[in-house]
Design an enzyme around this catalytic site. Structure first.
Site, PDB file in Angstrom:
ATOM      1  N   CYS A  86      32.261  72.381 -26.616  1.00 30.89           N
ATOM      2  CA  CYS A  86      31.557  71.222 -27.180  1.00 30.89           C
ATOM      3  C   CYS A  86      30.320  71.682 -27.971  1.00 30.89           C
ATOM      4  O   CYS A  86      30.465  72.308 -29.003  1.00 30.89           O
ATOM      5  CB  CYS A  86      31.210  70.242 -26.065  1.00 30.89           C
ATOM      6  SG  CYS A  86      30.889  68.584 -26.657  1.00 30.89           S
ATOM      7  N   HIS A 195      36.429  69.577 -22.767  1.00 33.71           N
ATOM      8  CA  HIS A 195      35.719  70.210 -21.652  1.00 33.71           C
ATOM      9  C   HIS A 195      36.668  70.643 -20.529  1.00 33.71           C
ATOM     10  O   HIS A 195      36.868  69.876 -19.577  1.00 33.71           O
ATOM     11  CB  HIS A 195      34.715  69.221 -21.064  1.00 33.71           C
ATOM     12  CG  HIS A 195      33.538  68.945 -21.931  1.00 33.71           C
ATOM     13  ND1 HIS A 195      32.380  69.676 -21.861  1.00 33.71           N
ATOM     14  CD2 HIS A 195      33.338  68.015 -22.896  1.00 33.71           C
ATOM     15  CE1 HIS A 195      31.500  69.205 -22.744  1.00 33.71           C
ATOM     16  NE2 HIS A 195      32.057  68.198 -23.393  1.00 33.71           N
ATOM     17  N   GLU A 197      36.048  72.559 -18.140  1.00 34.18           N
ATOM     18  CA  GLU A 197      35.291  72.647 -16.877  1.00 34.18           C
ATOM     19  C   GLU A 197      35.206  71.302 -16.175  1.00 34.18           C
ATOM     20  O   GLU A 197      34.826  71.237 -15.008  1.00 34.18           O
ATOM     21  CB  GLU A 197      33.890  73.226 -17.150  1.00 34.18           C
ATOM     22  CG  GLU A 197      32.853  72.259 -17.706  1.00 34.18           C
ATOM     23  CD  GLU A 197      32.982  71.985 -19.201  1.00 34.18           C
ATOM     24  OE1 GLU A 197      34.031  72.330 -19.787  1.00 34.18           O
ATOM     25  OE2 GLU A 197      32.030  71.411 -19.784  1.00 34.18           O
TER      26      GLU A 197
END
EC number: 6.3.5.3
Lengths: 230, 82
Positions: A86, A195, A197
């Site tokens: 990002c 994302h 994560e």
């Protein structure tokens, strides 16, 4: 193996990234403040999402000149794995480690949702645990993720197989050729808007991001055992 | 003392979603003659120098390095008495 999560003023996905590394990879990980000027002890360098320096001027434009970025560039030149997610992706393009730029979403809306991605290249250090063409669910949260590059650059990206992820189905930001993530020519620097994560446990709506972290671990292990034998 | 007036705009080849939205808004207000709108950035940079050619050189460097991203943006500037 030791992982660095770089923290810029305004980073906000650093904790998610740190936790994902700890949970999935189970290796030592440190937060590294942007003023740091030595990354020699780290094998993998991660640039988190957020709004570094308030996105002033352009996303990533000011962060790119943080002292730590010289070290990130050096690490990338040494072949270490560098991943920007990002805002981290935006910083990597501003720093010239990845080609192109990220523009305002075509809809002008900040998009925050689970997004379907197609793994276009599973022959990278970051995606080897996925199947080629596999569709995975990874959340996005950005207002400026509209990937752009000129035609010549696009041709190069295609010829070198540097397009790693494309949006599958709906393109949430109007990016060129549905690009969601790319890598550099050498394949050791990757940038992506979604994302991974935030998709490492089933309770997060998707655990499809786990394999990015297992891929990195696997790559490192392989590289190091090769070195140990040679 | 000089002041640099810097204009940064998206390159013509790059779609400007904000400009497009503003064009639509102007049309809906009855400004039908509006053909296109491009949104850019305007900066005033005060310089502590009395050397005009040096100032031009330095501002150009500032634009290349930080003020514009030349992958997507064009820039131009004027140096005026500050």
């Amino acid at each position: 193996m030791r992982v660095a999560v770089i923290v810029f003023p305004g980073s906000n996905a650093d904790v998610d990234l740190y936790n994902a590394v700890e949970d999935v990879m189970g290796v030592p990980v440190d937060y590294v403040w942007h003023a740091e000027n030595d990354l020699s002890r780290y094998d993998v360098i991660l640039l988190p999402g957020g709004f570094s320096y308030g996105d002033y001027l352009r996303c990533g434009a000011v962060a790119r000149f943080s002292p730590v970025m010289e070290q990130v560039i050096k690490a990338a030149e040494q072949g270490k794995l560098v991943m920007g997610i990002c805002n981290g992706f935006q910083i990597l393009t501003e720093a010239g480690l990845l080609p192109g730029a990220l523009l305002r979403n075509r809809s002008l809306k900040f998009r925050c949702k689970l997004s379907a991605l197609r793994v276009e290249n599973n022959d990278t250090a970051f995606t080897r645990d996925y199947a080629a063409g596999e569709v995975i669910q990874i959340p996005i949260a950005h207002g400026e993720g509209n990937y752009y590059c000129d035609e010549e650059t696009l041709e190069k990206l295609k010829a070198n197989n540097q397009i790693v992820f494309r949006y599958h189905g709906e393109n949430p930001n109007g990016s060129l050729e549905d690009i969601a993530g790319i890598c550099n020519e050498k394949g050791n620097v990757l940038g992506m808007m979604p994302h991974p994560e935030r998709a490492v446990h089933e309770w997060m709506s998707s655990a499809d991001g786990r394999r990015m972290f297992t891929s990195i671990l696997q790559t490192w292990r392989e590289r190091n055992s090769v070195q140990a034998h040679s | 003392m000089y002041k640099a007036v810097v204009y940064v705009t998206l390159r013509q080849s790059v779609l400007d979603p904000q400009g497009h939205a503003v064009k639509g808004a102007l049309h809906s207000l009855g400004f039908d003659e509006v053909k296109d709108v491009r949104i850019g950035r305007y900066l005033e940079v005060e310089l502590d120098t009395s050397d005009l050619s040096k100032a031009e050189e330095r501002v150009s460097e500032m634009c290349e390095k930080l003020l514009a991203n030349t992958v997507i943006e064009d820039y131009r500037f004027e140096i005026v008495e500050g």
